[in-house]
Design an enzyme around this catalytic site. Structure first.
Site, mmCIF file in Angstrom:
data_model
loop_
_atom_site.group_PDB
_atom_site.id
_atom_site.type_symbol
_atom_site.label_atom_id
_atom_site.label_comp_id
_atom_site.label_asym_id
_atom_site.label_seq_id
_atom_site.Cartn_x
_atom_site.Cartn_y
_atom_site.Cartn_z
ATOM 1 N N TYR A 55 0.824 -1.293 0.039
ATOM 2 C CA TYR A 55 0.096 -0.015 -0.221
ATOM 3 C C TYR A 55 0.868 1.328 -0.232
ATOM 4 C CZ TYR A 55 -3.682 -2.901 1.512
ATOM 5 O OH TYR A 55 -4.644 -4.417 1.644
ATOM 6 N N ASN A 138 -5.999 -14.325 1.665
ATOM 7 C CA ASN A 138 -6.498 -14.930 0.577
ATOM 8 C C ASN A 138 -5.923 -16.463 0.317
ATOM 9 O OD1 ASN A 138 -7.688 -12.226 -0.899
ATOM 10 N ND2 ASN A 138 -5.198 -11.437 -0.553
ATOM 11 N N ARG A 234 -17.705 9.609 6.971
ATOM 12 C CA ARG A 234 -17.940 8.201 6.735
ATOM 13 C C ARG A 234 -16.886 7.324 7.651
ATOM 14 N NH1 ARG A 234 -18.805 9.997 1.446
ATOM 15 N NH2 ARG A 234 -16.542 9.772 0.683
ATOM 16 N N LYS A 236 -16.394 8.132 10.787
ATOM 17 C CA LYS A 236 -17.127 8.074 11.965
ATOM 18 C C LYS A 236 -18.577 6.987 11.952
ATOM 19 C CE LYS A 236 -19.348 11.361 14.942
ATOM 20 N NZ LYS A 236 -20.906 11.537 14.614
HETATM 21 N N1 LIG Z 1 -5.761 -8.395 1.859
HETATM 22 C C1 LIG Z 1 -6.093 -8.062 0.642
HETATM 23 O O1 LIG Z 1 -5.779 -8.734 -0.214
HETATM 24 C C2 LIG Z 1 -6.963 -6.771 0.431
HETATM 25 C C3 LIG Z 1 -7.818 -6.747 -0.466
HETATM 26 C C4 LIG Z 1 -8.673 -5.592 -0.424
HETATM 27 C C5 LIG Z 1 -8.709 -4.968 0.398
HETATM 28 N N2 LIG Z 1 -8.052 -5.189 1.672
HETATM 29 C C6 LIG Z 1 -8.104 -4.298 2.972
HETATM 30 O O2 LIG Z 1 -9.603 -4.064 3.377
HETATM 31 C C7 LIG Z 1 -9.787 -2.604 3.495
HETATM 32 C C8 LIG Z 1 -11.034 -2.520 2.845
HETATM 33 O O3 LIG Z 1 -11.333 -2.724 1.636
HETATM 34 P P1 LIG Z 1 -11.850 -1.861 0.240
HETATM 35 O O4 LIG Z 1 -10.664 -0.766 0.579
HETATM 36 O O5 LIG Z 1 -11.393 -2.773 -0.679
HETATM 37 O O6 LIG Z 1 -13.057 -1.499 0.211
HETATM 38 P P2 LIG Z 1 -14.564 -1.290 1.265
HETATM 39 O O7 LIG Z 1 -14.052 -0.946 2.739
HETATM 40 O O8 LIG Z 1 -15.283 -2.309 0.843
HETATM 41 O O9 LIG Z 1 -15.035 0.173 0.549
HETATM 42 C C9 LIG Z 1 -14.288 1.293 0.281
HETATM 43 C C10 LIG Z 1 -15.010 2.303 -0.613
HETATM 44 O O10 LIG Z 1 -16.330 2.373 0.279
HETATM 45 C C11 LIG Z 1 -16.441 3.603 0.478
HETATM 46 N N3 LIG Z 1 -17.072 3.946 1.710
HETATM 47 C C12 LIG Z 1 -16.492 3.992 2.823
HETATM 48 N N4 LIG Z 1 -17.323 3.969 3.874
HETATM 49 C C13 LIG Z 1 -18.291 4.504 3.031
HETATM 50 C C14 LIG Z 1 -20.070 4.813 3.685
HETATM 51 N N5 LIG Z 1 -19.988 4.724 4.955
HETATM 52 N N6 LIG Z 1 -20.886 4.941 2.960
HETATM 53 C C15 LIG Z 1 -20.525 5.035 1.684
HETATM 54 N N7 LIG Z 1 -19.307 4.610 1.010
HETATM 55 C C16 LIG Z 1 -18.420 4.476 1.934
HETATM 56 C C17 LIG Z 1 -15.016 4.276 0.143
HETATM 57 O O11 LIG Z 1 -15.068 5.662 -0.272
HETATM 58 P P3 LIG Z 1 -14.323 6.954 0.562
HETATM 59 O O12 LIG Z 1 -12.986 6.494 0.828
HETATM 60 O O13 LIG Z 1 -14.589 7.960 -0.263
HETATM 61 O O14 LIG Z 1 -15.404 6.949 1.994
HETATM 62 C C18 LIG Z 1 -14.449 3.324 -0.711
HETATM 63 O O15 LIG Z 1 -14.704 3.716 -1.886
HETATM 64 C C19 LIG Z 1 -8.607 -2.242 2.533
HETATM 65 O O16 LIG Z 1 -8.331 -0.657 2.592
HETATM 66 C C20 LIG Z 1 -7.518 -2.999 2.722
HETATM 67 O O17 LIG Z 1 -7.021 -2.594 4.213
HETATM 68 C C21 LIG Z 1 -7.152 -6.306 1.632
#
Ligand SMILES: NC(=O)c1ccc[n+]([C@@H]2O[C@H](COP(=O)([O-])OP(=O)(O)OC[C@H]3O[C@@H](n4cnc5c(N)ncnc54)[C@H](OP(=O)(O)O)[C@@H]3O)[C@@H](O)[C@H]2O)c1
Length: 271
Positions: A55, A138, A234, A236
Site C-alpha cells: 500500500y 487470500n 464516513r 465516523k
Molecule cells: N488482503 C487483501 O488482499 C485485501 C484486498 C482488498 C482490501 N483489503 C483491506 O480491506 C480494506 C477495505 O477494503 P476496500 O478498501 O477494498 O473496500 P471497502 O472498505 O469495501 O469500501 C471502500 C469504499 O467504500 C467507500 N465508503 C466507505 N465508507 C462508506 C460509507 N459509510 N458510505 C458509503 N461509502 C463508503 C469508500 O469511499 P471513501 O473513501 O470516499 O469514503 C471506498 O470507495 C482495504 O483498505 C484493505 O485494508 C485487503
C-alpha cells in the site's frame, strides 16, 4: 470490542492474542493523507489499522500511531518479498516504518515454490518477537491444509474478501473448524453494492446506513472487519455500529444476497 484469536501450535498450549474487531483499512489511501486520516479514525475510537507493504503508506501509519500501544497494527508481506531471507529483511523494514507489528500476514498464497520457506520465516518472526501474531490472506482451504502439513504454528487469521454478496461458506467453515479467525476485507464491496435497495430498506428499520448494515452483518458473522474510508464523516459512520443488533429475520435477508461477487482479486482459487 475485541476478540480472542489463537495460533494452533503443534506442541504446547495455543498462543492467544486479543484483536479489536473493527479496523480502518488504508488500501488506496493516499500517502500524503494517511497520517491525518489515521489520526482522525483514532480520535473517533478506532483501535486497529490495516495496512500492507504494497500500500506504500506504512511509514505514515507509523507516524500516526507512534507510542500508541493500544492501537493494533496489521501489515502484510507482499508476494515479491516471499522467501526466507527476504521475508525477514522486509519485515524489519516494515517494523522500522511502523514501530510495531501486531499481526503480520502473508498477503497471498502466490509463490507455490517458496510458500513453505516464507511461512518458516513467518514462524521465525513470531518466535523471535518481531511480530505478535502471524496469519495469511487470500488463502483457500488447500493452501491452509498445505501449511498445516508442515508448520509448527498455524495462522491465527485468514484475511479474505467477505460480504453478504460473497460469503465463501466452505472456506469460512473450514477456518472456524480450525480455529482460524476470518477478517472480512472489502466489507463494503469496495463501494459497488452500497446503494443496493435491500440494504437501504434494512437500514431504515435500524436507522442505519447500508454501510453500517454491511459492517454489522460481518461482525455478527464472527469476522474482524476492516472498512476503508478517506472521508471524515464516513470514517465516523463506519464505527457507529456497536449500538444495535440486526435481528435474525434481517440477517436471513442479507444471507440471501450471496452471488459470489468478487470485487477484488481472488487468489483463494489459485494453485
Ligand atoms: N488482503 C487483501 O488482499 C485485501 C484486498 C482488498 C482490501 N483489503 C483491506 O480491506 C480494506 C477495505 O477494503 P476496500 O478498501 O477494498 O473496500 P471497502 O472498505 O469495501 O469500501 C471502500 C469504499 O467504500 C467507500 N465508503 C466507505 N465508507 C462508506 C460509507 N459509510 N458510505 C458509503 N461509502 C463508503 C469508500 O469511499 P471513501 O473513501 O470516499 O469514503 C471506498 O470507495 C482495504 O483498505 C484493505 O485494508 C485487503
Amino acid at each position: 470490542m475485541e476478540k480472542k484469536i489463537s495460533h494452533t501450535l503443534k506442541r504446547g498450549k495455543d498462543h492467544k492474542i486479543v484483536m479489536p474487531v473493527l479496523g480502518l483499512g488504508v488500501w488506496g489511501t493516499p500517502k500524503d493523507k494517511t497520517e491525518k486520516i489515521v489520526t482522525t479514525a483514532i480520535n473517533y475510537g478506532y483501535k486497529h489499522i490495516d495496512t500492507a507493504q504494497i500500500y506504500g503508506n506504512e511509514r505514515e501509519v507509523g507516524k500516526a500511531t507512534k507510542g500508541m500501544e493500544e492501537i493494533f497494527i496489521t501489515t502484510k508481506l507482499w508476494e515479491n518479498n516471499f522467501g526466507y531471507e527476504k521475508a525477514i529483511k522486509t519485515c524489519e523494514e516494515s517494523l522500522s516504518k511502523l514501530n510495531r507489528i501486531d499481526l503480520f500476514l502473508m498477503h497471498s498464497p502466490h509463490g507455490i515454490d517458496n510458500r513453505k520457506e516464507t511461512w518458516e520465516a513467518m514462524q521465525y518472526l513470531l518466535k523471535n518477537k518481531y511480530v505478535n501474531a502471524i496469519g495469511v490472506s487470500n488463502f483457500g482451504v488447500h493452501h491452509i491444509k498445505e501449511i498445516f502439513s508442515w508448520a509448527d504454528i498455524g495462522p491465527c487469521i485468514n484475511q479474505i474478501e467477505l460480504s453478504p454478496f460473497l460469503q465463501r461458506q466452505e472456506l469460512v467453515n473450514f477456518c472456524i473448524d480450525n480455529k482460524i479467525t476470518t477478517t472480512a476485507y472489502s466489507p463494503l464491496t469496495h463501494g459497488i453494492r452500497i446503494e443496493d435497495k435491500r440494504l437501504i430498506e434494512i437500514g431504515k428499520v435500524y436507522k442505519k446506513s447500508s454501510a453500517q448494515i454491511l459492517i454489522k452483518w460481518s461482525l455478527q458473522k464472527g469476522n474482524i472487519v476492516i472498512p476503508k474510508s478517506t472521508n471524515k464523516e464516513r470514517i465516523k459512520e463506519n464505527i457507529e455500529i456497536f449500538d444495535f443488533t440486526i435481528e435474525q429475520e434481517h440477517m436471513k435477508i442479507l444471507d440471501a444476497l450471496e452471488e459470489g461477487f468478487v470485487t477484488c482479486w481472488d487468489p483463494t482459487v489459485d494453485p
